[in-house]
Design a protein around this motif. Structure first.
Motif, PDB file in Angstrom:
ATOM      1  N   ALA A 284      11.372  -3.689  44.736  1.00  0.00           N
ATOM      2  CA  ALA A 284      11.623  -2.714  45.405  1.00  0.00           C
ATOM      3  C   ALA A 284      12.343  -2.904  46.893  1.00  0.00           C
ATOM      4  O   ALA A 284      13.236  -2.368  47.256  1.00  0.00           O
ATOM      5  CB  ALA A 284      10.629  -1.503  45.444  1.00  0.00           C
ATOM      6  N   GLU A 285      11.518  -3.685  47.638  1.00  0.00           N
ATOM      7  CA  GLU A 285      12.119  -3.997  48.835  1.00  0.00           C
ATOM      8  C   GLU A 285      13.336  -4.885  48.794  1.00  0.00           C
ATOM      9  O   GLU A 285      14.117  -4.622  49.657  1.00  0.00           O
ATOM     10  CB  GLU A 285      10.771  -4.785  49.675  1.00  0.00           C
ATOM     11  CG  GLU A 285       9.709  -3.960  49.724  1.00  0.00           C
ATOM     12  CD  GLU A 285       9.725  -2.576  50.531  1.00  0.00           C
ATOM     13  OE1 GLU A 285      10.844  -2.698  51.118  1.00  0.00           O
ATOM     14  OE2 GLU A 285       9.252  -1.646  49.863  1.00  0.00           O
ATOM     15  N   SER A 286      13.392  -5.801  47.873  1.00  0.00           N
ATOM     16  CA  SER A 286      14.818  -6.565  47.740  1.00  0.00           C
ATOM     17  C   SER A 286      15.896  -5.798  47.301  1.00  0.00           C
ATOM     18  O   SER A 286      16.837  -5.889  47.796  1.00  0.00           O
ATOM     19  CB  SER A 286      14.621  -7.714  46.504  1.00  0.00           C
ATOM     20  OG  SER A 286      13.569  -8.410  47.068  1.00  0.00           O
ATOM     21  N   ILE A 287      15.582  -4.570  46.309  1.00  0.00           N
ATOM     22  CA  ILE A 287      16.828  -3.816  45.932  1.00  0.00           C
ATOM     23  C   ILE A 287      17.286  -2.927  47.314  1.00  0.00           C
ATOM     24  O   ILE A 287      18.397  -2.686  47.363  1.00  0.00           O
ATOM     25  CB  ILE A 287      16.335  -2.982  44.797  1.00  0.00           C
ATOM     26  CG1 ILE A 287      16.299  -3.973  43.678  1.00  0.00           C
ATOM     27  CG2 ILE A 287      17.132  -1.849  44.564  1.00  0.00           C
ATOM     28  CD1 ILE A 287      15.646  -3.336  42.452  1.00  0.00           C
ATOM     29  N   LEU A 288      16.107  -2.437  47.951  1.00  0.00           N
ATOM     30  CA  LEU A 288      16.482  -1.760  49.178  1.00  0.00           C
ATOM     31  C   LEU A 288      17.462  -2.492  50.167  1.00  0.00           C
ATOM     32  O   LEU A 288      18.148  -1.943  50.929  1.00  0.00           O
ATOM     33  CB  LEU A 288      15.288  -1.257  49.948  1.00  0.00           C
ATOM     34  CG  LEU A 288      15.065  -0.528  51.113  1.00  0.00           C
ATOM     35  CD1 LEU A 288      15.760   0.948  50.642  1.00  0.00           C
ATOM     36  CD2 LEU A 288      13.946  -0.276  52.025  1.00  0.00           C
ATOM     37  N   LYS A 289      16.926  -3.822  50.506  1.00  0.00           N
ATOM     38  CA  LYS A 289      17.936  -4.467  50.898  1.00  0.00           C
ATOM     39  C   LYS A 289      19.235  -4.724  50.664  1.00  0.00           C
ATOM     40  O   LYS A 289      20.242  -4.880  51.781  1.00  0.00           O
ATOM     41  CB  LYS A 289      17.169  -5.818  51.529  1.00  0.00           C
ATOM     42  CG  LYS A 289      15.997  -5.628  52.562  1.00  0.00           C
ATOM     43  CD  LYS A 289      15.112  -6.871  52.908  1.00  0.00           C
ATOM     44  CE  LYS A 289      13.970  -6.969  53.799  1.00  0.00           C
ATOM     45  NZ  LYS A 289      13.290  -8.115  54.209  1.00  0.00           N
ATOM     46  N   THR A 290      19.357  -4.995  49.439  1.00  0.00           N
ATOM     47  CA  THR A 290      20.438  -5.139  48.885  1.00  0.00           C
ATOM     48  C   THR A 290      21.556  -3.876  48.801  1.00  0.00           C
ATOM     49  O   THR A 290      22.734  -4.068  49.141  1.00  0.00           O
ATOM     50  CB  THR A 290      20.564  -5.507  47.262  1.00  0.00           C
ATOM     51  OG1 THR A 290      19.603  -6.623  46.992  1.00  0.00           O
ATOM     52  CG2 THR A 290      21.657  -5.857  46.561  1.00  0.00           C
ATOM     53  N   ILE A 291      20.706  -2.717  48.873  1.00  0.00           N
ATOM     54  CA  ILE A 291      21.720  -1.521  48.889  1.00  0.00           C
ATOM     55  C   ILE A 291      22.056  -1.241  50.630  1.00  0.00           C
ATOM     56  O   ILE A 291      23.404  -0.888  50.551  1.00  0.00           O
ATOM     57  CB  ILE A 291      20.692  -0.229  48.965  1.00  0.00           C
ATOM     58  CG1 ILE A 291      20.134   0.041  47.411  1.00  0.00           C
ATOM     59  CG2 ILE A 291      21.235   1.104  49.536  1.00  0.00           C
ATOM     60  CD1 ILE A 291      19.088   0.987  47.257  1.00  0.00           C
TER      61      ILE A 291
END
Length: 436
Positions: A284-291
């Protein structure tokens, strides 16, 4: 329940004009729908929805590997550079890929060194996370390069009641960490109450709390604050195991890239399924930063990722502090989520709704819904849980015995007593909707 906060919303998905105005119009049950509450891991459903909108279900992380130097016969002299992409799913198969690529190039000796370039994300945990969380496996920081879920196992030799267990080893070996063992042995049937304390930027770790007494090996997990180093160690070990010569030399000429390849992750749809069904905070945190990268073309940070999410939401009050729900400062209402759920239930213009639903667990069968079940509702509810101390939340979809589909959000904060008992009462409530 006497001192708890409760919010419960049930929405008929076929109702007209439901989702776009906050999700409460036409609600069958609309109890405290606008009350701000702590969502715990239901936060991942917000991250899922926005990730599908911004990144798309077919998005893949691409981790490049460049071989810079010269090739002399079967010898590569230079640098193996891995360029991190933020991919949270890299594991030992990536090590095998690098080795297999070298073999395919008929290389059997390397003179040089390994380098991992990390520029796409910052290397910070969300500032509002509790200090007791960030050094434990579920509090792993999302780095530009992640490996093996950024976690390691701590093996402990159990001891008699009241005595101190002995730290045996870590796996993968954490040579950079210094451990202070303050554990104590509780009763033999006591639950695991061990915590690893420490900051992500520090190499000091303190293990506190208790584990059950006994005479076996007991395992707990911590968060790896140097996953790139763990990867390099394991790649070198792979070379050694295969009798593949590796000679460290930091003075090699690495001006030219002689060959390279790119590792692709699974598509986002599969990563979201893994994230939601196993409730993986790192994903979730990796995807948030990717967003953040996709939306603003800047290095990924938690704060900019949240800004991107907030730009997509214009409903009432909310407070977002991360992508996973670990932060106790996250606050939003069931009305916010029910709007997303009902939107996806009705949407037919894309496959986002199918991807979203496919990422959820099924009651009595899979994911975080495996234990949210009874004979009457097994297989009839798809959703996700969000839990923490004193918090038990569920949200998703259910279909009644007439084949009619509903969206629901059930949030309970600050309850007392046994979680299993409360879960059973929540199941009983949905049974009344399903069995008519």
């Amino acid at each position: 329940m006497k001192n708890a906060q409760v919010s419960f919303t049930v929405l008929l998905n076929d109702a007209a004009n439901v989702a776009d105005k906050g999700g409460t119009q036409g609600a069958i049950i609309n109890y405290n729908t606008n009350k701000l509450m702590y969502p715990a891991s239901l936060q991942k459903l917000i991250t899922t929805k926005i990730a599908l909108d911004i990144l798309g279900p077919g998005f893949k992380y691409k981790t490049k590997v460049k071989f810079k130097g010269v090739v002399l016969g079967n010898v590569f002299k230079g640098i193996i550079e891995v360029i991190g992409s933020g991919d949270p799913s890299l594991d030992e198969t990536f090590v095998n890929e690098v080795y297999a690529f070298l073999v395919s190039k008929k290389i059997n000796k390397i003179e040089g060194y390994l380098k991992v370039t990390q520029k796409v994300f910052d290397d910070n945990a969300p500032q509002s996370w509790l200090v007791e969380d960030v050094a434990n496996y579920y509090g792993a920081v999302a780095y530009s390069f992640n490996y093996k879920m950024n976690l390691y196992k701590i093996k402990l030799k159990q001891a008699a009641f009241g005595e101190k267990p002995t730290l045996i080893s870590t796996d993968p070996y954490q040579r950079n960490l210094e451990f202070e063992n303050q554990l104590i042995s509780a009763e033999a049937d006591a639950p695991d109450k061990a915590y690893v304390l420490g900051m992500s930027f520090s190499n000091k770790r303190r293990i506190v709390g208790s584990i059950p007494s006994g005479n076996e090996v007991f395992t707990i997990k911590g968060s790896d604050n140097k996953p790139a180093q763990t990867f390099k160690n394991e790649l070198i070990k792979k070379f050694q195991d295969k009798q593949f010569s590796f000679v460290f030399n930091e003075n090699v000429n690495a001006a030219k890239t002689v060959f390279e390849f790119s590792h692709s992750s699974e598509i986002l749809a599969e990563l979201l399924k893994e994230m939601n069904q196993r409730s993986i905070n790192l994903y979730a945190e990796s995807i948030l930063k990717t967003i953040a990268i996709k939306e603003y073309d800047v290095p990924g940070t938690t704060e900019i990722g949240i800004k991107a999410i907030e730009q997509k939401i214009a409903l009432g009050q909310y407070h977002f502090y991360d992508g996973s729900g670990m932060s106790r400062k996250n606050l939003w209402s069931g009305g916010l989520l029910i709007g997303f759920l009902s939107t996806y239930a009705k949407e037919t213009s894309s496959n986002h709704n199918k991807v979203f639903k496919n990422s959820l667990g099924v009651s009595g069968i899979s994911g975080t819904m495996k234990y949210f079940s009874s004979v009457a509702i097994k297989g009839k509810v798809t959703g996700k849980s969000g839990s923490a101390d004193g918090v038990l939340n569920y949200a998703g979809y259910f279909t009644d015995n007439k084949g009619i589909e509903y969206s629901f959000v059930f949030m309970i904060n600050n309850y007392s007593g046994d979680r299993k008992v409360l879960r059973r009462k929540m199941v009983n409530v949905l049974e009344d909707f399903i069995v008519q």
